[in-house]
Design an enzyme around this catalytic site. Structure first.
Site, mmCIF file in Angstrom:
data_model
loop_
_atom_site.group_PDB
_atom_site.id
_atom_site.type_symbol
_atom_site.label_atom_id
_atom_site.label_comp_id
_atom_site.label_asym_id
_atom_site.label_seq_id
_atom_site.Cartn_x
_atom_site.Cartn_y
_atom_site.Cartn_z
ATOM 1 N N SER A 1 7.816 30.264 -15.978
ATOM 2 C CA SER A 1 7.371 31.262 -16.965
ATOM 3 C C SER A 1 5.909 31.624 -16.828
ATOM 4 O O SER A 1 5.483 32.701 -17.243
ATOM 5 C CB SER A 1 7.634 30.727 -18.387
ATOM 6 O OG SER A 1 7.105 29.420 -18.534
ATOM 7 N N ARG A 2 5.115 30.705 -16.242
ATOM 8 C CA ARG A 2 3.659 30.933 -16.211
ATOM 9 C C ARG A 2 3.070 30.389 -14.912
ATOM 10 O O ARG A 2 3.730 29.650 -14.177
ATOM 11 C CB ARG A 2 2.987 30.215 -17.385
ATOM 12 C CG ARG A 2 3.390 30.726 -18.731
ATOM 13 C CD ARG A 2 2.566 30.112 -19.850
ATOM 14 N NE ARG A 2 2.948 28.748 -20.159
ATOM 15 C CZ ARG A 2 2.165 27.687 -19.962
ATOM 16 N NH1 ARG A 2 0.963 27.820 -19.443
ATOM 17 N NH2 ARG A 2 2.583 26.472 -20.282
ATOM 18 N N ASN A 30 8.586 22.707 -10.066
ATOM 19 C CA ASN A 30 7.191 23.087 -10.312
ATOM 20 C C ASN A 30 6.680 22.665 -11.684
ATOM 21 O O ASN A 30 5.491 22.419 -11.843
ATOM 22 C CB ASN A 30 7.075 24.616 -10.163
ATOM 23 C CG ASN A 30 5.828 25.152 -10.827
ATOM 24 O OD1 ASN A 30 4.734 25.082 -10.276
ATOM 25 N ND2 ASN A 30 5.978 25.679 -12.046
ATOM 26 N N TYR A 73 -1.016 11.365 -14.555
ATOM 27 C CA TYR A 73 -0.752 12.549 -13.721
ATOM 28 C C TYR A 73 -0.753 12.167 -12.231
ATOM 29 O O TYR A 73 0.124 12.569 -11.471
ATOM 30 C CB TYR A 73 -1.826 13.589 -14.027
ATOM 31 C CG TYR A 73 -1.649 14.935 -13.363
ATOM 32 C CD1 TYR A 73 -0.769 15.882 -13.893
ATOM 33 C CD2 TYR A 73 -2.374 15.269 -12.227
ATOM 34 C CE1 TYR A 73 -0.630 17.132 -13.297
ATOM 35 C CE2 TYR A 73 -2.242 16.514 -11.625
ATOM 36 C CZ TYR A 73 -1.374 17.444 -12.162
ATOM 37 O OH TYR A 73 -1.230 18.679 -11.565
ATOM 38 N N ALA A 78 -0.228 9.249 -10.883
ATOM 39 C CA ALA A 78 0.934 8.401 -10.564
ATOM 40 C C ALA A 78 2.183 9.261 -10.400
ATOM 41 O O ALA A 78 2.980 9.068 -9.475
ATOM 42 C CB ALA A 78 1.140 7.368 -11.673
ATOM 43 N N ILE A 81 -6.086 25.439 -8.773
ATOM 44 C CA ILE A 81 -5.544 26.798 -8.731
ATOM 45 C C ILE A 81 -5.840 27.470 -10.074
ATOM 46 O O ILE A 81 -5.732 26.841 -11.127
ATOM 47 C CB ILE A 81 -4.010 26.756 -8.479
ATOM 48 C CG1 ILE A 81 -3.671 25.906 -7.235
ATOM 49 C CG2 ILE A 81 -3.440 28.166 -8.360
ATOM 50 C CD1 ILE A 81 -4.222 26.388 -5.915
HETATM 51 P P1 NDP Z 1 0.806 25.948 -16.319
HETATM 52 O O1 NDP Z 1 0.354 25.054 -17.415
HETATM 53 O O2 NDP Z 1 0.154 27.255 -16.108
HETATM 54 O O3 NDP Z 1 2.394 26.165 -16.426
HETATM 55 C C1 NDP Z 1 3.230 25.051 -16.565
HETATM 56 C C2 NDP Z 1 4.668 25.493 -16.484
HETATM 57 O O4 NDP Z 1 5.495 24.331 -16.598
HETATM 58 C C3 NDP Z 1 5.048 26.452 -17.595
HETATM 59 O O5 NDP Z 1 5.913 27.434 -17.067
HETATM 60 C C4 NDP Z 1 5.795 25.537 -18.574
HETATM 61 O O6 NDP Z 1 6.822 26.209 -19.277
HETATM 62 C C5 NDP Z 1 6.440 24.564 -17.613
HETATM 63 N N1 NDP Z 1 6.844 23.325 -18.269
HETATM 64 C C6 NDP Z 1 6.033 22.347 -18.772
HETATM 65 N N2 NDP Z 1 6.781 21.376 -19.316
HETATM 66 C C7 NDP Z 1 8.080 21.739 -19.157
HETATM 67 C C8 NDP Z 1 9.312 21.159 -19.506
HETATM 68 N N3 NDP Z 1 9.375 19.988 -20.147
HETATM 69 N N4 NDP Z 1 10.461 21.799 -19.178
HETATM 70 C C9 NDP Z 1 10.422 22.991 -18.540
HETATM 71 N N5 NDP Z 1 9.275 23.607 -18.184
HETATM 72 C C10 NDP Z 1 8.118 22.982 -18.490
HETATM 73 O O7 NDP Z 1 0.680 25.028 -14.997
HETATM 74 P P2 NDP Z 1 0.354 25.422 -13.495
HETATM 75 O O8 NDP Z 1 1.036 26.670 -13.123
HETATM 76 O O9 NDP Z 1 -1.098 25.290 -13.290
HETATM 77 O O10 NDP Z 1 1.025 24.187 -12.732
HETATM 78 C C11 NDP Z 1 2.316 24.259 -12.167
HETATM 79 C C12 NDP Z 1 2.556 22.998 -11.348
HETATM 80 O O11 NDP Z 1 1.546 22.891 -10.340
HETATM 81 C C13 NDP Z 1 2.454 21.732 -12.181
HETATM 82 O O12 NDP Z 1 3.403 20.786 -11.715
HETATM 83 C C14 NDP Z 1 1.055 21.225 -11.893
HETATM 84 O O13 NDP Z 1 0.941 19.863 -12.065
HETATM 85 C C15 NDP Z 1 0.914 21.639 -10.435
HETATM 86 N N6 NDP Z 1 -0.474 21.759 -10.001
HETATM 87 C C16 NDP Z 1 -1.333 22.653 -10.594
HETATM 88 C C17 NDP Z 1 -2.632 22.762 -10.153
HETATM 89 C C18 NDP Z 1 -3.602 23.712 -10.750
HETATM 90 O O14 NDP Z 1 -4.793 23.633 -10.371
HETATM 91 N N7 NDP Z 1 -3.210 24.631 -11.622
HETATM 92 C C19 NDP Z 1 -3.126 21.904 -9.075
HETATM 93 C C20 NDP Z 1 -2.147 21.032 -8.506
HETATM 94 C C21 NDP Z 1 -0.876 20.967 -8.962
HETATM 95 P P3 NDP Z 1 6.679 26.734 -20.824
HETATM 96 O O15 NDP Z 1 5.368 27.473 -20.905
HETATM 97 O O16 NDP Z 1 7.872 27.607 -20.958
HETATM 98 O O17 NDP Z 1 6.720 25.539 -21.713
#
Ligand code: NDP
Length: 247
Positions: free
Chosen positions: A15-16, A91, A156, A158, A189
């Site tokens: 979604s995001r 993701n 995180y 771990a 990112i």
């Molecule tokens: P955001 O916080 O922008 O988005 C997180 C996404 O995960 C949202 O779509 C949210 O959905 C979803 N989400 C969270 N919990 C749940 C759940 N229990 N069930 C279903 N969906 C869930 O995060 P990022 O885009 O920045 O990160 C995406 C991935 O990349 C993550 O795994 C993060 O750890 C990893 N990452 C990010 C980095 C960064 O710098 N941004 C760096 C390295 C890794 P909703 O809004 O609908 O709840």
């Protein structure tokens, strides 16, 4: 013919942020995209519309992927509605940063359940059908923090390091079956997760990155498409981090 025409892809947390960019990247290459979200229904539906405007199919499905039963219902619905899953991008992720001394059991378990156990939950249900059709691409979004560690991020780090070990082990088990399992380890990112940091912390991070900038979510989407196309890459981590951590 687009690169991923005919392929069915599931993106958790589509979604995001990175997940939304990955969903659009897959849709742009012709895949049908099932976008999972937890809370952000409106945002997920916007991504669905953007993918449809590119000429590909997309749907949004709600499920809390930290909940094994809800994930089972979600993946089984995707399989029932679309007949197969070719690409699974795990993701979805959260942070609950605290120094170890201050971290509660709840903060530990919430991050492990959402960022690590969720991947067991999705793979458990999606993998048998991938093995049956002798084709699958599982891509787990880990993090540079799983490789280098992060202050205030024992939970995180771990979970993200756990994804690397999980991916290598599952890759060994599925290598002969046409299913590849890989990780992407992004650096910092430009998404809400990073924009939510205090400005001075963000500036300090950018100063540490050899490229002196945050990465764009599209970079991760390009990595996902690359892995989807690759026939011979499994059990690997694709590091997209601006030079922050070199293995
Ligand atoms: P955001 O916080 O922008 O988005 C997180 C996404 O995960 C949202 O779509 C949210 O959905 C979803 N989400 C969270 N919990 C749940 C759940 N229990 N069930 C279903 N969906 C869930 O995060 P990022 O885009 O920045 O990160 C995406 C991935 O990349 C993550 O795994 C993060 O750890 C990893 N990452 C990010 C980095 C960064 O710098 N941004 C760096 C390295 C890794 P909703 O809004 O609908 O709840």
């Amino acid at each position: 013919m687009k690169k991923l025409s005919g392929k069915i892809a599931v993106v958790t947390g589509g979604s995001r942020g990175i997940g939304a960019a990955v969903a659009k990247g897959l849709g742009k290459e012709g895949a049908t995209v099932i976008i999972n979200y937890n809370h952000s229904q409106k945002e997920a539906e916007t991504i669905v519309d953007e993918i449809k405007a590119m000429g590909s199919l997309a749907v949004a499905l709600q499920a809390d992927i930290s909940d094994a039963e809800a994930t089972k219902v979600f993946i089984e619905k995707a399989l029932a509605d679309f007949g197969k899953i070719d690409i699974l991008v795990n993701n979805a992720g959260i942070t609950r940063d605290k120094t170890f001394k201050k971290m509660s059991f709840e903060e530990w378990h919430k991050v492990i359940d959402t960022n690590l156990s969720s991947v067991f939950n999705t793979c458990k249900i999606a993998l048998p059908s991938m093995l049956e059709q002798k084709y699958g691409r599982i891509i787990n979004i880990s993090s540079v923090i799983g490789q280098a560690g992060g202050f205030g991020q024992t939970n995180y780090a771990a979970a993200k390091a756990g994804l690397v070990g999980f991916s290598k082990s599952l890759a060994l088990e599925t290598a002969k079956g046409g299913v590849t399992v890989n990780c992407i380890c992004p650096g910092y990112i430009a998404t809400e997760m990073v924009k939510a940091m205090p400005e001075n912390v963000r500036e300090a991070i950018i100063a540490m990155v050899p490229m002196k900038k945050l990465g764009e979510p599209d970079e991760i989407a390009k990595g996902v498409v690359f892995i989807c196309e690759s026939e011979y890459m499994t059990g690997q981590c694709l590091n997209l981090n601006g030079g922050l951590y070199m293995l």
